[in-house]
Design an enzyme around this catalytic site. Sequence first.
Site, mmCIF file in Angstrom:
data_model
loop_
_atom_site.group_PDB
_atom_site.id
_atom_site.type_symbol
_atom_site.label_atom_id
_atom_site.label_comp_id
_atom_site.label_asym_id
_atom_site.label_seq_id
_atom_site.Cartn_x
_atom_site.Cartn_y
_atom_site.Cartn_z
ATOM 1 N N HIS A 17 30.429 40.628 53.960
ATOM 2 C CA HIS A 17 29.221 41.121 53.274
ATOM 3 C C HIS A 17 29.403 42.568 52.804
ATOM 4 C CE1 HIS A 17 26.498 37.690 53.680
ATOM 5 N NE2 HIS A 17 27.151 37.451 54.805
ATOM 6 N N ASP A 19 31.566 42.881 49.912
ATOM 7 C CA ASP A 19 32.106 42.774 48.542
ATOM 8 C C ASP A 19 31.080 43.107 47.466
ATOM 9 O OD1 ASP A 19 30.777 40.343 49.009
ATOM 10 O OD2 ASP A 19 32.347 39.075 48.135
ATOM 11 N N GLY A 98 31.601 23.604 52.933
ATOM 12 C CA GLY A 98 30.528 24.049 53.830
ATOM 13 C C GLY A 98 31.029 24.562 55.159
ATOM 14 N N LEU A 101 34.986 28.315 54.156
ATOM 15 C CA LEU A 101 36.365 28.617 53.756
ATOM 16 C C LEU A 101 36.502 28.812 52.242
ATOM 17 C CD1 LEU A 101 38.276 26.195 56.165
ATOM 18 C CD2 LEU A 101 37.757 28.616 56.468
ATOM 19 N N SER A 104 33.631 26.692 47.181
ATOM 20 C CA SER A 104 33.093 26.748 45.818
ATOM 21 C C SER A 104 33.908 27.734 44.972
ATOM 22 C CB SER A 104 31.596 27.054 45.793
ATOM 23 O OG SER A 104 31.306 28.287 46.380
ATOM 24 N N ASP A 148 35.830 35.501 47.449
ATOM 25 C CA ASP A 148 36.433 34.164 47.516
ATOM 26 C C ASP A 148 37.368 33.908 46.328
ATOM 27 O OD1 ASP A 148 34.579 34.156 49.519
ATOM 28 O OD2 ASP A 148 33.282 32.631 48.637
ATOM 29 N N TYR A 197 21.422 34.420 52.241
ATOM 30 C CA TYR A 197 22.435 35.256 51.592
ATOM 31 C C TYR A 197 21.808 36.223 50.564
ATOM 32 C CZ TYR A 197 26.876 36.507 49.397
ATOM 33 O OH TYR A 197 27.952 37.196 48.914
#
Length: 326
Positions: A17, A19, A98, A101, A104, A148, A197
Amino acid sequence: MSTTFRAPGRVNLMGEHTDYSGGLVLPIAIQLGISLTAEPRERILLVSRGRRVDLAADGTGKAHGWGRYVAAVAQELADAGREPVGIEGRVEADLPQGAGLGSSGALEVLVALALCAVARFELEPLELALACQRAERRAVGVPSGILDQAASLLGRAGSALLLDCGSLEHRWVPLPADVAILVLDSGQRHAHEGSGYADRRRELEAGDPGRVRHVETENERVRETVAAFERGDVAALGSIFAASHASLRDDYEVSTPTLDALVAAALEAGAFAARMTGGGFGGSIVALAQPAGAADVFARTGAKGWIVRAADGAIPRRTDSTRDRA
Ligand code: GLA
């Protein structure tokens, strides 16, 4: 001629948290990923486990479920100047969804690489990561950062990626071979769509003191983690990981009792460092252990999961489809 693309998932070793406020992250790309073997077509026609996506080559059309990511990536690339060339192919994954990792982000990177290749359109890796990050927001409204997508594209075998999400400056930090990186799945599925989020990001931007404290201390922990790896002092990682988990639990409030219990169980089962990883609200924890003790951590916690390796980021590989069929 068909081309196979593969985009890996990621595990963030430190910097959670951070980025979306331009902080530091330290992810690895992992050996689990998503692949797509595709050929140029007029439309975008993809299938994954019996679910089809059928869109115009610029991403317009009706999209549901995972098709929303495909549509959003194609639309972002169209905005960036990509010619509308479609693809037909099959998407296959050994990366779970989910589990925290980065599935998406990996899907976005995968589709973006395939769409760029068929249209002979090129973007710098970080430009591509930014387009995929925008696609995530366009697809499901989640205001995520670049972690990600950058990890999936820029990961390097044997190293972690140290990325400054503000300047996008980055370098690779070699990881010691004698440390096993374990991902333990809490079994609590998460989706940032509908989780807290977006609330956390809003609270941080409004200056909530707990949230700000987490980000400031977490950025410092990324620096400490890199320093520990660089001086070969993995024993120092136990307290850094513990402080990160406590900060995510108490200051940022994105952990869950299930994740807290799993961190404690992993440490008791022999891991020397453990913390939640990814966005939180479920998903996985990351733990470090001596290679010889890794199997024990799974056996004694009863958790499912993976021993992950720092793998290379997304690389296109050309295959000859005629030979494939023979
Ligand atoms: C999710 C988001 C990332 C990042 C992490 C938390 O994985 O997609 O951008 O914010 O949560 O570090």
